[in-house]
Scaffold this active site. Structure first.
Site, PDB file in Angstrom:
ATOM      1  N   SER A 127       0.835  -1.209   0.000  1.00 41.46           N
ATOM      2  CA  SER A 127       0.000   0.000   0.000  1.00 41.46           C
ATOM      3  C   SER A 127       0.865   1.253   0.000  1.00 41.46           C
ATOM      4  CB  SER A 127      -0.895  -0.013   1.244  1.00 41.46           C
ATOM      5  OG  SER A 127      -1.451   1.257   1.461  1.00 41.46           O
ATOM      6  N   TYR A 152      -1.752  -0.895  10.725  1.00 41.96           N
ATOM      7  CA  TYR A 152      -2.020  -1.491   9.404  1.00 41.96           C
ATOM      8  C   TYR A 152      -0.867  -1.151   8.449  1.00 41.96           C
ATOM      9  CZ  TYR A 152      -3.602  -1.489   4.579  1.00 41.96           C
ATOM     10  OH  TYR A 152      -3.667  -1.670   3.227  1.00 41.96           O
ATOM     11  N   LYS A 156       2.251  -3.541   6.592  1.00 37.45           N
ATOM     12  CA  LYS A 156       2.592  -3.572   5.158  1.00 37.45           C
ATOM     13  C   LYS A 156       4.099  -3.368   4.984  1.00 37.45           C
ATOM     14  CE  LYS A 156      -1.381  -4.403   3.347  1.00 37.45           C
ATOM     15  NZ  LYS A 156      -1.605  -5.741   2.756  1.00 37.45           N
ATOM     16  N   TYR A 180      -0.392  -0.162  -3.693  1.00 35.52           N
ATOM     17  CA  TYR A 180      -1.619   0.395  -4.262  1.00 35.52           C
ATOM     18  C   TYR A 180      -1.847   1.794  -3.737  1.00 35.52           C
ATOM     19  CZ  TYR A 180      -2.903  -4.622  -4.072  1.00 35.52           C
ATOM     20  OH  TYR A 180      -2.933  -5.991  -4.124  1.00 35.52           O
TER      21      TYR A 180
HETATM   22  C1  WQD Z   1      -9.954   8.753   1.104  1.00 32.50           C
HETATM   23  C2  WQD Z   1     -10.273  10.219   1.321  1.00 32.50           C
HETATM   24  C3  WQD Z   1     -10.675  10.823   3.614  1.00 32.50           C
HETATM   25  C4  WQD Z   1     -14.380   8.552   4.087  1.00 32.50           C
HETATM   26  C5  WQD Z   1      -6.871   3.966   3.201  1.00 32.50           C
HETATM   27  C6  WQD Z   1      -5.603   3.221   3.545  1.00 32.50           C
HETATM   28  C7  WQD Z   1      -5.010   2.646   2.297  1.00 32.50           C
HETATM   29  C8  WQD Z   1      -6.030   1.773   1.647  1.00 32.50           C
HETATM   30  C9  WQD Z   1      -7.232   2.628   1.248  1.00 32.50           C
HETATM   31  C10 WQD Z   1      -6.355  -0.552   2.180  1.00 32.50           C
HETATM   32  C11 WQD Z   1      -9.591  10.800   2.555  1.00 32.50           C
HETATM   33  C12 WQD Z   1     -11.927  11.029   2.772  1.00 32.50           C
HETATM   34  C13 WQD Z   1     -13.227   9.089   3.538  1.00 32.50           C
HETATM   35  C14 WQD Z   1     -15.455   9.398   4.479  1.00 32.50           C
HETATM   36  C15 WQD Z   1     -14.174  11.289   3.750  1.00 32.50           C
HETATM   37  N1  WQD Z   1      -6.419   0.740   2.524  1.00 32.50           N
HETATM   38  N2  WQD Z   1     -13.137  10.444   3.377  1.00 32.50           N
HETATM   39  N3  WQD Z   1     -15.305  10.743   4.281  1.00 32.50           N
HETATM   40  O1  WQD Z   1      -7.520   6.794   4.026  1.00 32.50           O
HETATM   41  O2  WQD Z   1      -6.785   7.420   1.649  1.00 32.50           O
HETATM   42  O3  WQD Z   1      -6.531   5.077   2.426  1.00 32.50           O
HETATM   43  O4  WQD Z   1      -7.758   3.162   2.479  1.00 32.50           O
HETATM   44  O5  WQD Z   1      -5.922  -1.044   1.183  1.00 32.50           O
HETATM   45  O6  WQD Z   1      -3.891   1.876   2.638  1.00 32.50           O
HETATM   46  O7  WQD Z   1      -4.674   4.123   4.091  1.00 32.50           O
HETATM   47  O8  WQD Z   1      -8.796   5.973   1.986  1.00 32.50           O
HETATM   48  O9  WQD Z   1     -11.161   5.999   1.305  1.00 32.50           O
HETATM   49  O10 WQD Z   1     -10.605   6.110   3.803  1.00 32.50           O
HETATM   50  O11 WQD Z   1     -10.174   8.085   2.361  1.00 32.50           O
HETATM   51  O12 WQD Z   1     -14.077  12.515   3.600  1.00 32.50           O
HETATM   52  O13 WQD Z   1     -16.518   8.975   4.985  1.00 32.50           O
HETATM   53  O14 WQD Z   1     -11.679  10.350   1.565  1.00 32.50           O
HETATM   54  O15 WQD Z   1     -10.520  11.910   4.518  1.00 32.50           O
HETATM   55  O16 WQD Z   1      -9.224  12.133   2.258  1.00 32.50           O
HETATM   56  P1  WQD Z   1      -7.378   6.442   2.592  1.00 32.50           P
HETATM   57  P2  WQD Z   1     -10.256   6.483   2.398  1.00 32.50           P
END
Ligand code: WQD
Length: 345
Positions: A127, A152, A156, A180
């Protein structure tokens, strides 16, 4: 020439899409999954898409005896793609030991078994979280791995190092880690997709559940970042594009085209989008309005991260192809199909 490939976590979101692409590339697949975060009905979705229902064993990789029993007496597995892991960033901060036990012991047991059974090739699901908040954007593979922002992310990093040092110790292992960025979307058939249990942590399933009316509104975590509209930037990559990168990577190892025993590649689109841009693109692509409200930042979120994909483009000959809108529509089509299917059960 097709090979038999073991896919751990193969009934999961990215695992199941990768199984489809492996079958499309004329490989045979064996899935190991403990069904902790996925359902066995995913096998039917894979069959509906490919016409093939892969061999499946419900095994937890942390159960060394069961894993050894699986490998005993069979010499038909050529390579491994390893997805099986817990992956909720927030949950890992609440339950670090559960994450370390599961995400580390599973890989340790798998590597031991591979060496014992003469299986050399492993592609590992890593990741971009290993980069934390990058100093330079877009982030390339030379960027330093940062202090982990969650258990987490730490698992990784440690998994990557376990594979790397096993290779460097001269064990008969060849590995590729795929880092990813943000996987989103679903297979265009809407037969498989992301089915998070409970309240989604990730942006896209929360958007599609809000569109479907399961969630009242989407909370946007902060609009005071240093970005065009103040909301964080991510590199959202189509899950089918991402899955194809795994086929290319495992075939690189099978064909011994890898240049080093251990390699790693950033797998993203190379473009960043803010949260509000994703919401607007979803509304354009689907015609569904997303009720949302700006709230406080989410602790642990990085401000901006998106990939420099030059290495994957040039070395793997892989490139993301699907547009953001097409991907968001696929997520919406999956949400509708998934809910209709659940209602019919
Ligand atoms: C994306 C953006 C949030 C939810 C994580 C892990 C990564 C991978 C993917 C596993 C951010 C914003 C989100 C919500 C929001 N995990 N958001 N409201 O945190 O970039 O990555 O998930 O493979 O390793 O780190 O992904 O989709 O949680 O957030 O505003 O209800 O959307 O603040 O900016 P993230 P995410």
């Amino acid at each position: 020439m097709g090979k038999k490939i073991l896919v751990t976590g193969g009934t999961g979101y990215i695992g199941s899409h990768t199984v489809v692409e492996l079958i499309n590339a004329h490989h045979e697949v064996v899935i190991l999954d403990n069904l902790y975060n996925s359902g066995i009905s995913v096998l039917d979705g894979i069959r509906d898409i490919t016409g093939v229902k892969p061999e499946f064993h419900q095994i937890d990789l942390c159960d060394k005896e069961r894993l050894d029993a699986f490998f005993a007496g069979r010499d038909d597995i050529d390579s491994v793609i390893h997805f099986a892991a817990y992956k909720a960033v927030g949950e890992s901060a609440e339950k670090p030991l559960m994450y370390y036990h599961n995400n580390l012991n599973s890989t340790l047991n798998l590597l031991d078994a591979m060496i014992r059974h003469g299986i050399s090739n492993i592609v590992f699901s890593s990741s971009c979280t290993v980069y934390g908040e990058p100093d330079k954007l877009p982030v390339d593979e030379q960027a330093p791995v940062k202090e982990p922002s969650s258990p987490y992310g730490n698992t990784k990093q440690v998994n990557e190092q376990m594979i790397r040092f096993t290779v460097e110790a001269g064990h008969p292992i060849r590995g590729i880690s795929l880092r990813y960025f943000n996987p989103i979307g679903a297979h265009p058939s809407a037969k498989i997709g992301e089915a998070p249990q409970g309240i989604p942590n990730n942006l896209l399933p929360y958007i599609t559940q809000t569109a479907f009316g399961i969630r009242e509104k989407l909370k946007v975590f902060g609009n005071d970042y240093d970005t065009p509209d103040g909301t964080p930037i991510r590199d959202y990559i189509n899950v089918v594009d991402l899955s194809k990168a795994h086929v290319v990577a495992i075939e690189r190892l099978i064909d011994q085209k890898n240049k080093k025993g251990y390699e790693f590649f950033n797998i993203g689109t190379g473009r960043g989008h803010t949260v509000l841009e994703v919401i607007q693109a979803f509304e354009r692509a689907t015609g569904q309005k997303i009720n949302h409200q700006i709230v406080a930042r989410r602790p642990g979120d990085v401000e901006k991260v998106y990939a420099d994909t030059t290495a994957a483009n040039q070395e793997l000959g892989w490139k993301a192809e699907k547009t953001l809108e097409e991907t968001l529509l696929s997520a919406w089509n999956w949400e509708k199909a998934y809910r209709q299917n659940k209602n019919e059960q």
